[in-house]
Enzyme design. Sequence first.
Site, PDB file in Angstrom:
ATOM      1  CE1 TYR A   1      -3.726   2.494   0.830  1.00 25.84           C
ATOM      2  CE2 TYR A   1      -2.172   3.361   2.438  1.00 25.84           C
ATOM      3  CZ  TYR A   1      -3.335   3.488   1.714  1.00 25.84           C
ATOM      4  OH  TYR A   1      -4.112   4.611   1.854  1.00 25.84           O
TER       5      TYR A   1
ATOM      6  CG  PHE B   1      -4.341   9.130  11.502  1.00 26.67           C
ATOM      7  CD1 PHE B   1      -4.513   7.916  12.139  1.00 26.67           C
ATOM      8  CD2 PHE B   1      -3.049   9.604  11.319  1.00 26.67           C
ATOM      9  CE1 PHE B   1      -3.419   7.174  12.593  1.00 26.67           C
ATOM     10  CE2 PHE B   1      -1.949   8.887  11.765  1.00 26.67           C
ATOM     11  CZ  PHE B   1      -2.139   7.667  12.407  1.00 26.67           C
TER      12      PHE B   1
END
Length: 243
Positions: A148, A180
Amino acid sequence: MLKNKIILITDATHFVGTPGSRVLVREHATLYAQDASFVDATAREAFEALIPGVKALAEQEPEDVVAAVIQAEGRLDALINNDAYPAIKATIDGADIDDFRKTLDALLVRGFAYAKYASKVMKAAGKGKIVFVSSAVPKHGLPNYSMYTAARGGANSLAVSLAKELGKFGIQVNALAPNFVESPTYFPEELLSNPETLKKITKPIPIGRLGKPEEAGEYLAFLVSDKSDFITGQILYFAGGWA
């Protein structure tokens, strides 16, 4: 802010696609949306009902999607590559090479293809904007998520390179690099509903909370507006200070 702007957003039901689309339409953009689910007419109708004003496209291949917008509007002012794919956890010696290829295809190759076809149209117009919605993770790296991280890092580098290549044609290219941010793709409800788990997740964030998808949408609207004409080649972190 976006009146008379023709904008295309990809993977519209994922990551920051839905909240981003809401903001773009609110700012009076003419918005076209692509998503894998939109091969189904019912899914297209549902998305258009969810966000009145958006136009959901059935086409799937990047060349066909861009062509559909051009056929309808005659131009494309901005492309938002909202690429999304699950972050697969795996050690380097345990990783599946096919998983890596799929990750690269979803998070890097498809965005490259969209930029290829969109930039051709924008060059002819002498202006345009391309935004890659990527990730802040490559800034620091993430153990056991190398597939990723590598794909997102590639997208960030692609944005910087294309900015230098396309600037002379009046095209600005940037990467919006979140981390986040609330998203079921990366933070499922079972994680966020557990106070102890949520506390652990937010501990590294200086601001002390997860970002709201709508906040990312506001950033996207700025990046595809005329207000960002002198901003290009930037990896713009959206991570509450973590990056």
